[in-house]
Design a protein around this motif. Structure first.
Motif, short mmCIF file in Angstrom:
data_model
loop_
_atom_site.label_atom_id
_atom_site.label_comp_id
_atom_site.label_asym_id
_atom_site.label_seq_id
_atom_site.Cartn_x
_atom_site.Cartn_y
_atom_site.Cartn_z
N SER A 1 37.24 16.56 -41.54
CA SER A 1 38.26 15.58 -41.91
C SER A 1 38.79 14.95 -40.63
O SER A 1 38.86 15.60 -39.58
CB SER A 1 39.38 16.24 -42.70
N PHE A 2 39.13 13.66 -40.72
CA PHE A 2 39.61 12.89 -39.57
C PHE A 2 41.00 12.37 -39.88
O PHE A 2 41.27 11.93 -41.00
CB PHE A 2 38.71 11.67 -39.31
N GLY A 3 41.87 12.38 -38.88
CA GLY A 3 43.20 11.81 -39.06
C GLY A 3 44.19 12.35 -38.06
O GLY A 3 43.85 13.12 -37.16
N ARG A 4 45.44 11.93 -38.23
CA ARG A 4 46.51 12.35 -37.33
C ARG A 4 47.18 13.65 -37.77
O ARG A 4 47.93 14.24 -37.01
CB ARG A 4 47.56 11.25 -37.21
N ALA A 5 46.92 14.09 -38.98
CA ALA A 5 47.54 15.33 -39.48
C ALA A 5 47.02 16.53 -38.69
O ALA A 5 45.85 16.57 -38.30
CB ALA A 5 47.23 15.51 -40.96
N PRO A 6 47.87 17.52 -38.44
CA PRO A 6 47.43 18.70 -37.69
C PRO A 6 46.38 19.52 -38.43
O PRO A 6 45.69 20.32 -37.82
CB PRO A 6 48.72 19.52 -37.49
N THR A 7 46.23 19.32 -39.73
CA THR A 7 45.26 20.09 -40.51
C THR A 7 43.85 19.48 -40.46
O THR A 7 42.92 20.08 -40.99
CB THR A 7 45.71 20.18 -41.97
N CYS A 8 43.68 18.32 -39.86
CA CYS A 8 42.36 17.66 -39.81
C CYS A 8 41.42 18.41 -38.86
O CYS A 8 41.84 18.92 -37.82
CB CYS A 8 42.50 16.22 -39.36
N SER A 9 40.14 18.44 -39.23
CA SER A 9 39.12 19.09 -38.39
C SER A 9 39.02 18.39 -37.04
O SER A 9 38.92 19.03 -36.00
CB SER A 9 37.75 19.04 -39.06
N ILE A 10 39.00 17.05 -37.07
CA ILE A 10 38.98 16.26 -35.83
C ILE A 10 40.28 15.48 -35.81
O ILE A 10 40.44 14.47 -36.50
CB ILE A 10 37.75 15.33 -35.78
N GLY A 11 41.21 15.99 -35.05
CA GLY A 11 42.54 15.40 -34.98
C GLY A 11 42.58 14.20 -34.05
O GLY A 11 41.97 14.20 -32.98
N LEU A 12 43.28 13.16 -34.48
CA LEU A 12 43.48 11.95 -33.68
C LEU A 12 44.98 11.70 -33.56
O LEU A 12 45.49 10.68 -34.01
CB LEU A 12 42.78 10.77 -34.36
N PRO A 13 45.72 12.64 -32.96
CA PRO A 13 47.18 12.55 -32.97
C PRO A 13 47.73 11.35 -32.21
O PRO A 13 48.81 10.86 -32.53
CB PRO A 13 47.63 13.86 -32.33
N ASP A 14 47.01 10.87 -31.22
CA ASP A 14 47.50 9.76 -30.41
C ASP A 14 46.98 8.40 -30.87
O ASP A 14 47.30 7.39 -30.27
CB ASP A 14 47.12 9.98 -28.94
N ASP A 15 46.21 8.36 -31.94
CA ASP A 15 45.63 7.10 -32.44
C ASP A 15 46.54 6.54 -33.53
O ASP A 15 46.51 6.99 -34.67
CB ASP A 15 44.23 7.35 -32.99
N THR A 16 47.34 5.55 -33.18
CA THR A 16 48.31 4.99 -34.13
C THR A 16 47.66 4.15 -35.22
O THR A 16 48.31 3.82 -36.20
CB THR A 16 49.35 4.12 -33.39
N PHE A 17 46.38 3.80 -35.08
CA PHE A 17 45.67 3.03 -36.10
C PHE A 17 44.99 3.93 -37.13
O PHE A 17 44.43 3.45 -38.10
CB PHE A 17 44.65 2.09 -35.46
N ALA A 18 45.03 5.24 -36.91
CA ALA A 18 44.44 6.20 -37.85
C ALA A 18 45.53 6.68 -38.81
O ALA A 18 46.68 6.86 -38.42
CB ALA A 18 43.83 7.38 -37.11
N SER A 19 45.16 6.92 -40.06
CA SER A 19 46.09 7.45 -41.05
C SER A 19 46.21 8.96 -40.87
O SER A 19 45.41 9.58 -40.17
CB SER A 19 45.59 7.13 -42.46
N GLN A 20 47.18 9.56 -41.55
CA GLN A 20 47.34 11.01 -41.48
C GLN A 20 46.07 11.72 -41.93
O GLN A 20 45.58 12.60 -41.26
CB GLN A 20 48.53 11.45 -42.34
N LEU A 21 45.56 11.33 -43.09
CA LEU A 21 44.30 11.85 -43.61
C LEU A 21 43.42 10.63 -43.83
O LEU A 21 43.52 9.97 -44.86
CB LEU A 21 44.52 12.65 -44.90
N HIS A 22 42.58 10.31 -42.87
CA HIS A 22 41.91 9.02 -42.81
C HIS A 22 40.54 9.02 -43.52
O HIS A 22 40.27 8.17 -44.34
CB HIS A 22 41.72 8.62 -41.34
N ALA A 23 39.68 9.98 -43.16
CA ALA A 23 38.31 9.98 -43.69
C ALA A 23 37.78 11.40 -43.70
O ALA A 23 38.35 12.30 -43.08
CB ALA A 23 37.41 9.08 -42.85
N ARG A 24 36.67 11.57 -44.42
CA ARG A 24 36.00 12.87 -44.41
C ARG A 24 34.50 12.65 -44.28
O ARG A 24 33.95 11.64 -44.73
CB ARG A 24 36.33 13.72 -45.63
N MET A 25 33.82 13.63 -43.67
CA MET A 25 32.38 13.61 -43.49
C MET A 25 31.84 14.91 -44.06
O MET A 25 32.41 15.98 -43.81
CB MET A 25 32.06 13.50 -41.99
#
Length: 180
Positions: free
Chosen positions: A109-133
């Motif tokens: 899972s991709f996103g800014r949420a701390p529970t995401c597998s690939i965290g993007l905490p500093d990416d303001t254009f990403a949603s909390q829970l953005h995508a999954r692979m």
């Protein structure tokens, strides 16, 4: 100095001042509008995306599922343009994370949420829970999870789960990955 020379210098100074303000406005505008899509993609023909429908949980159990169209791998010489099932993700952008590698195993899972597998905490254009692979039918699939800015594959926004092949570029927020 004569009045004519002073007028010419005044107009030259005024023109330089306008050019300076135009440059500042252009720099601010390019920062405000966000990342441009498809900039990092080489100019090549886009290969067709196949998207299989997600199984309907309300459908009767006896009804056979719709066949999933398979995409043939294109053989090519060299390692970089090789097609096939990807096994890892490499970060291309932003520069501070460039070169980071993530194995594609199970569901990511991709996103800014701390529970995401690939965290993007500093990416303001990403949603909390953005995508999954995830893996399905021997391939790797990418699905947007209703993100605000969308998920892009090779410069195009995806609306349905999309199968990935090695060499695809995935943009989530302003972070760009390449599948290998």
């Amino acid at each position: 100095m004569s009045d004519a020379q002073l007028n010419i210098l005044n107009y030259a100074l005024l023109a330089l001042l306008y050019l300076f303000f135009a440059r500042v406005l252009w720099a601010v505008w390019s920062e405000v509008r966000g990342p441009r899509l498809g900039v990092h993609q080489p100019q090549q023909a886009q290969h067709a995306r196949s998207a299989a429908p997600m199984p309907d949980p309300t459908a009767p159990a006896g009804r056979p599922a719709a066949p999933v169209p398979a995409r043939a791998a294109k053989p090519s010489k060299g390692g970089r343009g090789r097609r096939g099932t990807p096994t890892r993700l490499i970060v291309l952008e932003p520069k501070v994370r460039k070169g980071s590698a993530y194995p594609i195993a199970g569901e990511l899972s991709f996103g800014r949420a701390p529970t995401c597998s690939i965290g993007l905490p500093d990416d303001t254009f990403a949603s909390q829970l953005h995508a999954r692979m995830y893996h399905r039918d021997g391939g790797v699939w990418l699905e947007d999870l209703g993100s605000t800015n969308g998920t892009h594959v090779n410069g195009g926004r995806i609306a349905v789960p999309t199968q990935l092949v090695a060499g695809d570029r995935v943009q989530i927020g302003s972070t760009i990955f390449e599948t290998q």
